[in-house]
Design an enzyme around this catalytic site. Structure first.
Site, PDB file in Angstrom:
ATOM      1  N   LYS A   1       0.851  -1.198   0.000  1.00  0.00           N
ATOM      2  CA  LYS A   1       0.000   0.000   0.000  1.00  0.00           C
ATOM      3  C   LYS A   1       0.886   1.247   0.000  1.00  0.00           C
ATOM      4  CE  LYS A   1      -4.020   1.900   2.521  1.00  0.00           C
ATOM      5  NZ  LYS A   1      -4.926   1.730   3.684  1.00  0.00           N
TER       6      LYS A   1
ATOM      7  N   SER B   1     -10.255  -0.658   6.658  1.00  0.00           N
ATOM      8  CA  SER B   1      -9.614  -0.552   5.342  1.00  0.00           C
ATOM      9  C   SER B   1      -8.889  -1.794   4.853  1.00  0.00           C
ATOM     10  CB  SER B   1      -8.628   0.611   5.332  1.00  0.00           C
ATOM     11  OG  SER B   1      -9.330   1.792   5.130  1.00  0.00           O
TER      12      SER B   1
ATOM     13  N   SER C   1      -9.893   1.696   2.473  1.00  0.00           N
ATOM     14  CA  SER C   1      -8.977   2.471   1.667  1.00  0.00           C
ATOM     15  C   SER C   1      -7.913   1.617   0.973  1.00  0.00           C
ATOM     16  CB  SER C   1      -8.262   3.523   2.521  1.00  0.00           C
ATOM     17  OG  SER C   1      -7.489   2.902   3.522  1.00  0.00           O
TER      18      SER C   1
HETATM   19  N1  GLN Z   1     -13.595   3.747   5.718  1.00  0.00           N
HETATM   20  C1  GLN Z   1     -13.031   4.145   6.967  1.00  0.00           C
HETATM   21  C2  GLN Z   1     -12.744   5.615   6.974  1.00  0.00           C
HETATM   22  O1  GLN Z   1     -12.878   6.227   5.942  1.00  0.00           O
HETATM   23  C3  GLN Z   1     -11.829   3.327   7.297  1.00  0.00           C
HETATM   24  C4  GLN Z   1     -10.547   3.874   6.787  1.00  0.00           C
HETATM   25  C5  GLN Z   1      -9.349   3.058   7.180  1.00  0.00           C
HETATM   26  O2  GLN Z   1      -9.465   2.002   7.813  1.00  0.00           O
HETATM   27  N2  GLN Z   1      -8.190   3.551   6.846  1.00  0.00           N
HETATM   28  O3  GLN Z   1     -12.385   6.164   7.977  1.00  0.00           O
END
Ligand code: GLN
Length: 476
Positions: free
Chosen positions: A83, A182, A158
């Site tokens: 990532k 995410s 994400s």
């Molecule tokens: N979808 C969640 C957010 O936007 C989780 C993001 C994440 O785990 N980095 O905060």
């Protein structure tokens, strides 16, 4: 092609494959499909050199010698996608943001050092929502990642690039980060397995911070055994991250007991298909002699609200470092304060700015006690309530998401609907406990009578009890 690390390593021993052949296979897939899917932001030009080095190391070796090498280096020759918020020395790490477009990492993240020591090969860096804020990879400054199973749909986020790279056969395993889902949500949307480890079990040194008391790095794979293998390599105390801890020895269990918060799952906003998947899973577990009980944790309903107060607060603080002076790009207006405003105004995306504004508001004098402090108190209460439940049960089953992947563009204009998709995943981060997502197999789908997007099952366990998660995954 290759299904898992074990198959790859057996074939290396039998000299039925070389590391270069496997790396070439993935590079070819990337070349063919990446333009459309937009998974890799960069493919590392040195990946093939590393592959050849691995092959040279095995040259003229006996079966016993090769076996010994593979025992010492558990990820020998394994191609990994990383990532874009995890630092690899000398490589760009942009967190899919314009502000870090040219930022070159000056050191390796601890997980990178550990993977490299275990013999892994980094194929490239993959797309994500900017600074990990989002659930669809639509917040990337470099365009959305399409779901390889159906390109009209999002790959999730994400860590959408990490999950899609695995499902599209563009790497064997991948690393992502999870602040509120995410890792698990994109795994679920792509029909693969992934783990969000216990907070502090994997070093965050070299992971760009989103919300520091929530963030954790974890692995993706088609095979749960590989998820375990990678986790075993990356976990452990790191003196560069003071929140890492010596892992507790998991208690051995003769029988796993599953708790299901039915009142939380069987409610409005959760699709019928998802409800059906939970009912079927409960049935399947019961048939296999596993005890499944109904549990009630009233505070679960508040988890999403707590998350979207505490996370923006931490985000607003962590994002302050991107000021155009210390890192990455800056816009020069010949006026210091104007430089700062233009740099942040123009080079950060809408969602990142939304969270900075929200977090700054939540932390401001007057609102701090009303929102931030209350949320902190309830976070502790939720943690205690769940710890109490784990005296009677070993894992908590929920869906990973309230529905399958949505179409690209469907939710991006409405952030609140997007936030709702995190309802089942945020709790594990609020309480710091581990959780996996594994693909739900519907018997009908296996017969090919329906062609739906995949669904994930989430299991959460007590702190440092990852082993029970791997065990229940194997049962299913
Ligand atoms: N979808 C969640 C957010 O936007 C989780 C993001 C994440 O785990 N980095 O905060």
């Amino acid at each position: 092609m290759i299904q898992n690390i074990q198959e790859f390593h057996s074939k290396l021993i039998d000299k039925k494959i070389t590391v270069s052949e496997l790396v070439s296979y993935y590079l070819k897939n990337i070349e063919d499909k990446n333009q459309n899917l937009n998974i890799y932001l960069e493919v590392f030009s040195d990946a093939m050199d590393y592959a050849k080095k691995c092959d040279t190391e095995l040259e003229n070796k006996s079966i016993d010698e090769i076996t010994k090498i593979l025992e010492d280096k558990k990820l020998f020759g394994v191609p990994v996608a990383i990532k874009d918020n995890i630092l690899i020395k000398g490589k760009i790490a942009s967190s899919s943001s314009k502000i870090l477009e040219n930022y070159v990492a000056s050191y390796d993240a601890t997980v990178i050092i550990k993977l490299r020591d275990a013999g892994a090969i980094f194929l490239g860096r993959v797309n994500m929502d900017e600074f990990a804020m989002g659930g669809s990879t639509e917040n990337s400054a470099y365009g959305v990642t399409k779901n390889p199973l159906n390109t009209e749909y999002v790959a999730g986020g994400s860590s959408g690039g990490s999950a899609a790279a695995v499902s599209a056969d563009m790497c064997l395993v991948a690393l992502g980060s999870d602040t509120g889902g995410s890792i698990r949500q994109p795994a679920s949307y792509n029909g693969i397995s992934a783990l969000k480890p216990t907070y502090g079990s994997v070093s965050r040194h070299g992971l760009m911070a989103m919300a520091s008391s929530f963030d954790v790095i974890g692995p993706f794979s088609k095979d749960i055994e590989d998820v375990k293998k990678v986790f075993d390599i990356i976990k452990g105390v790191d003196d560069k991250d003071s929140t890492t801890h010596i892992l507790l020895e998991p208690m051995s269990k003769s029988k796993i007991k599953v708790g299901v918060p039915n009142e939380f799952i069987f409610t409005e906003g959760v699709s019928d298909e998802v409800k059906e998947s939970i009912k079927n899973t409960i049935e399947k577990l019961t048939q296999k002699g596993i005890e499944v009980i109904d549990i009630s944790i009233p505070l679960l309903k508040e988890a999403l609200a707590l998350y979207y107060i505490l996370v923006p607060a931490e985000v607003s603080s962590n994002m302050a470092r991107y000021d155009g002076i210390r890192y990455g790009k800056s816009i020069d207006t010949k006026n210091g304060i104007e430089d700062y405003m233009q740099t942040r105004g123009q080079l950060l995306g809408a969602e990142v700015k939304r969270r900075i504004i929200l977090g700054t508001y939540i932390l401001s004098a007057g609102y701090h006690d009303a929102y931030y402090k209350k949320a902190l108190i309830l976070r502790e209460k939720l943690t205690q309530d769940i710890k109490e439940k784990f005296k009677d049960i070993d894992v908590i089953l929920t869906p990973t998401t309230p529905d399958t992947a949505f179409k690209i563009g469907e939710k991006i204009t409405d952030p609140l609907t997007l936030y709702l998709a995190d309802i089942f995943t945020v709790t594990a981060n609020l309480v710091g406990m581990p959780a996996i997502s594994i693909p739900y197999k519907n018997d009908k789908d296996e017969n090919g009578t329906e062609n739906k997007m995949p669904l994930g099952l989430q299991f959460m366990a007590n702190t440092d009890d990852e082993n029970v998660l791997f065990s229940i995954a194997k049962v299913l």
